[in-house]
Design a protein around this motif. Structure first.
Motif, mmCIF file in Angstrom:
data_model
loop_
_atom_site.group_PDB
_atom_site.id
_atom_site.type_symbol
_atom_site.label_atom_id
_atom_site.label_comp_id
_atom_site.label_asym_id
_atom_site.label_seq_id
_atom_site.Cartn_x
_atom_site.Cartn_y
_atom_site.Cartn_z
ATOM 1 N N ALA A 93 0.826 -1.211 0.000
ATOM 2 C CA ALA A 93 0.000 0.000 0.000
ATOM 3 C C ALA A 93 0.860 1.260 0.000
ATOM 4 O O ALA A 93 0.605 2.197 -0.770
ATOM 5 N N ILE A 94 1.877 1.306 0.860
ATOM 6 C CA ILE A 94 2.733 2.488 0.902
ATOM 7 C C ILE A 94 3.520 2.617 -0.399
ATOM 8 O O ILE A 94 3.726 3.724 -0.905
ATOM 9 N N GLY A 95 3.936 1.490 -0.955
ATOM 10 C CA GLY A 95 4.619 1.543 -2.251
ATOM 11 C C GLY A 95 3.722 2.130 -3.333
ATOM 12 O O GLY A 95 4.150 2.969 -4.133
ATOM 13 N N ASN A 96 2.465 1.719 -3.344
ATOM 14 C CA ASN A 96 1.528 2.227 -4.354
ATOM 15 C C ASN A 96 1.222 3.707 -4.165
ATOM 16 O O ASN A 96 0.897 4.398 -5.133
ATOM 17 N N HIS A 97 1.296 4.180 -2.931
ATOM 18 C CA HIS A 97 0.930 5.569 -2.643
ATOM 19 C C HIS A 97 2.133 6.476 -2.408
ATOM 20 O O HIS A 97 1.952 7.663 -2.117
ATOM 21 N N SER A 98 3.343 5.950 -2.535
ATOM 22 C CA SER A 98 4.519 6.728 -2.146
ATOM 23 C C SER A 98 4.668 8.010 -2.955
ATOM 24 O O SER A 98 5.048 9.060 -2.409
ATOM 25 N N ASP A 99 4.362 7.956 -4.241
ATOM 26 C CA ASP A 99 4.515 9.162 -5.061
ATOM 27 C C ASP A 99 3.572 10.264 -4.594
ATOM 28 O O ASP A 99 3.959 11.435 -4.511
ATOM 29 N N ALA A 120 4.366 13.889 -2.802
ATOM 30 C CA ALA A 120 3.899 15.131 -3.425
ATOM 31 C C ALA A 120 3.427 16.154 -2.406
ATOM 32 O O ALA A 120 3.507 17.365 -2.646
ATOM 33 N N ILE A 121 2.917 15.684 -1.258
ATOM 34 C CA ILE A 121 2.396 16.630 -0.266
ATOM 35 C C ILE A 121 3.323 16.750 0.946
ATOM 36 O O ILE A 121 2.946 17.342 1.959
ATOM 37 N N ASN A 122 4.534 16.236 0.825
ATOM 38 C CA ASN A 122 5.484 16.271 1.944
ATOM 39 C C ASN A 122 6.147 17.649 2.032
ATOM 40 O O ASN A 122 7.074 17.947 1.286
ATOM 41 N N ILE A 123 5.656 18.483 2.959
ATOM 42 C CA ILE A 123 6.248 19.808 3.134
ATOM 43 C C ILE A 123 6.638 20.086 4.583
ATOM 44 O O ILE A 123 7.185 21.146 4.880
ATOM 45 N N ASP A 178 10.061 13.343 0.241
ATOM 46 C CA ASP A 178 10.539 11.957 0.325
ATOM 47 C C ASP A 178 9.870 11.133 1.420
ATOM 48 O O ASP A 178 10.293 10.018 1.695
ATOM 49 N N THR A 179 8.826 11.659 2.049
ATOM 50 C CA THR A 179 8.182 10.915 3.125
ATOM 51 C C THR A 179 7.649 9.567 2.644
ATOM 52 O O THR A 179 7.791 8.552 3.332
ATOM 53 N N GLY A 180 7.013 9.548 1.481
ATOM 54 C CA GLY A 180 6.491 8.291 0.955
ATOM 55 C C GLY A 180 7.587 7.275 0.715
ATOM 56 O O GLY A 180 7.448 6.087 1.052
ATOM 57 N N THR A 181 8.692 7.722 0.136
ATOM 58 C CA THR A 181 9.824 6.834 -0.136
ATOM 59 C C THR A 181 10.433 6.320 1.156
ATOM 60 O O THR A 181 10.707 5.122 1.308
ATOM 61 N N ASN A 182 10.666 7.232 2.119
ATOM 62 C CA ASN A 182 11.269 6.828 3.385
ATOM 63 C C ASN A 182 10.390 5.840 4.141
ATOM 64 O O ASN A 182 10.876 4.849 4.701
ATOM 65 N N LEU A 183 9.103 6.111 4.162
ATOM 66 C CA LEU A 183 8.183 5.226 4.877
ATOM 67 C C LEU A 183 8.114 3.865 4.195
ATOM 68 O O LEU A 183 8.111 2.818 4.858
ATOM 69 N N TYR A 184 8.080 3.859 2.865
ATOM 70 C CA TYR A 184 8.046 2.596 2.126
ATOM 71 C C TYR A 184 9.273 1.742 2.426
ATOM 72 O O TYR A 184 9.157 0.539 2.713
ATOM 73 N N LEU A 185 10.470 2.332 2.369
ATOM 74 C CA LEU A 185 11.687 1.563 2.591
ATOM 75 C C LEU A 185 11.757 1.019 4.018
ATOM 76 O O LEU A 185 12.259 -0.084 4.247
ATOM 77 N N THR A 186 11.228 1.768 4.974
ATOM 78 C CA THR A 186 11.231 1.311 6.356
ATOM 79 C C THR A 186 10.218 0.191 6.569
ATOM 80 O O THR A 186 10.514 -0.812 7.232
ATOM 81 N N VAL A 187 9.015 0.356 6.018
ATOM 82 C CA VAL A 187 8.003 -0.710 6.111
ATOM 83 C C VAL A 187 8.497 -1.970 5.402
ATOM 84 O O VAL A 187 8.302 -3.093 5.892
ATOM 85 N N ARG A 188 9.159 -1.796 4.274
ATOM 86 C CA ARG A 188 9.703 -2.945 3.544
ATOM 87 C C ARG A 188 10.707 -3.712 4.402
ATOM 88 O O ARG A 188 10.712 -4.952 4.421
#
Length: 331
Positions: free
Chosen positions: A11-17, A21-24, A31-41
């Motif tokens: 789910a996080i991988g699918n939504h990471s982009d 986009a809203i990481n401010i 990079d919040t989506g990317t960071n969270l995805y790699l950690t969950v992975r």
């Protein structure tokens, strides 16, 4: 637990982009989506193969299983969001240790322990972030459990999980009004959205139902056609420094205080509960600073760190990029 983290990775991988986009906040580095995805992975992959915590009867201790995932996530955590999620996992595992199934009461205890530990890991925690989402989820679970008077049925657990996701969603919506940066950009918090997805994955895995496809509908900034908000904001100067290090309790307190003096977004969380023969504990350390060298010198003055990473805040991180930057540290 294994099914939950597998679902969360997907789910996080699918939504990471879209999360990127809203990481401010706290910095607009997308990079919040990317960071969270790699950690969950990292957490999900720790549970592949033989499950930790097997009992003589072949059943699995839920807490031991989750603790193994949490420790793997902690060692490989990325960014603020990944670090806080790994703290969340490690803490949630503690009330579950010794139990072979999840109940409403255990869920409430796990979520409460997790949100308290996540808030305390940050030197300067603020509402309007994934911390608020964790707290709302814990309060929702506690309210259901209190009304069920210790009912340990699957039905009560289902009601608690429904309430957890509803509470988390309401907290995500509220983030926009809790932080000036989010209100000005008219978006909700990126880490909060990620945490909401993770909690819906827990509900899905435990109840054997599909993820709620409409869950994120209407969240400000989250429509596919919305722009990447962070790209229109000024670049943030400085770098993010992360490492793992063994410290005595006194040196851990000293390091947190001195990192607070030279940087911000300081997160320190203990990795595991066991001390080494010298009485030191392993810590995961995260900080944003203007320059890496003073922070690295400070850390090395108190112990020998491992897995030091330095990433520029102004540049989105590419997990497939050259792992060593021009400064000689791992990215």
């Amino acid at each position: 637990m294994k099914r939950w983290l597998d679902k969360a990775e997907t789910a996080i991988g699918n939504h990471s982009d879209r999360i990127n986009a809203i990481n401010i906040f706290p910095v607009a580095d997308g990079d919040t989506g990317t960071n969270l995805y790699l950690t969950v992975r990292a957490a999900a992959r720790a549970l592949q193969g033989t499950a930790p915590g097997n009992t003589d009867a072949g059943q699995t201790d839920v807490g031991a299983c989750l603790a193994a995932a949490g420790q793997a996530a902690m060692e490989q955590a990325r960014g603020n969001s990944g670090t806080l999620f790994s703290v969340f996992l490690c803490a949630a595992a503690e009330p579950l240790t010794g139990h072979l199934r999840l109940t409403s009461a255990l869920l409430a205890a796990a979520l409460n322990r997790a949100q308290i530990r996540a808030w305390s890991a940050l030197s300067d925690p603020v509402p309007g972030t994934m911390l608020s989402v964790m707290e709302a989820a814990a309060r929702a679970a506690a309210a259901v459990d209190a009304g069920k008077n210790g009912d340990d049925s699957n039905h009560a657990l289902g009601l608690a999980l429904d309430a957890v996701v509803e509470g988390a969603l309401a907290a995500v919506v509220r983030t926009e009004g809790q932080l000036d940066a989010l209100q000005a950009a008219h978006v909700v918090d990126a880490g909060g959205v990620g945490m909401l997805l993770i909690l819906d994955c827990l509900r899905s895995a435990v109840l054997g139902v599909e993820l709620q496809s409409e869950l994120l509908d209407g969240l400000h900034g989250y429509d596919v056609q919305d722009p990447h908000i962070h790209t229109s904001l000024p670049d943030d100067d400085g770098v993010e420094v992360m490492c793992t290090i063994s410290l005595s309790p006194l040196n851990a307190a000293t390091l947190r205080q001195r990192l607070d003096e030279i940087g911000d977004s300081v997160i320190m969380s203990q990795v595991g509960n066991a001390a080494d023969p010298d009485g030191s504990y392993r810590w995961r350390v995260h900080v944003h600073v203007a320059e890496a060298e003073p922070a690295v010198r400070l850390i090395r003055s108190l112990g020998e760190p491992s897995h030091i990473t330095v990433s520029e805040l102004a540049l989105p991180r590419d997990p497939e990029a050259d792992p060593v930057g021009s400064n000689g540290y791992e990215r």
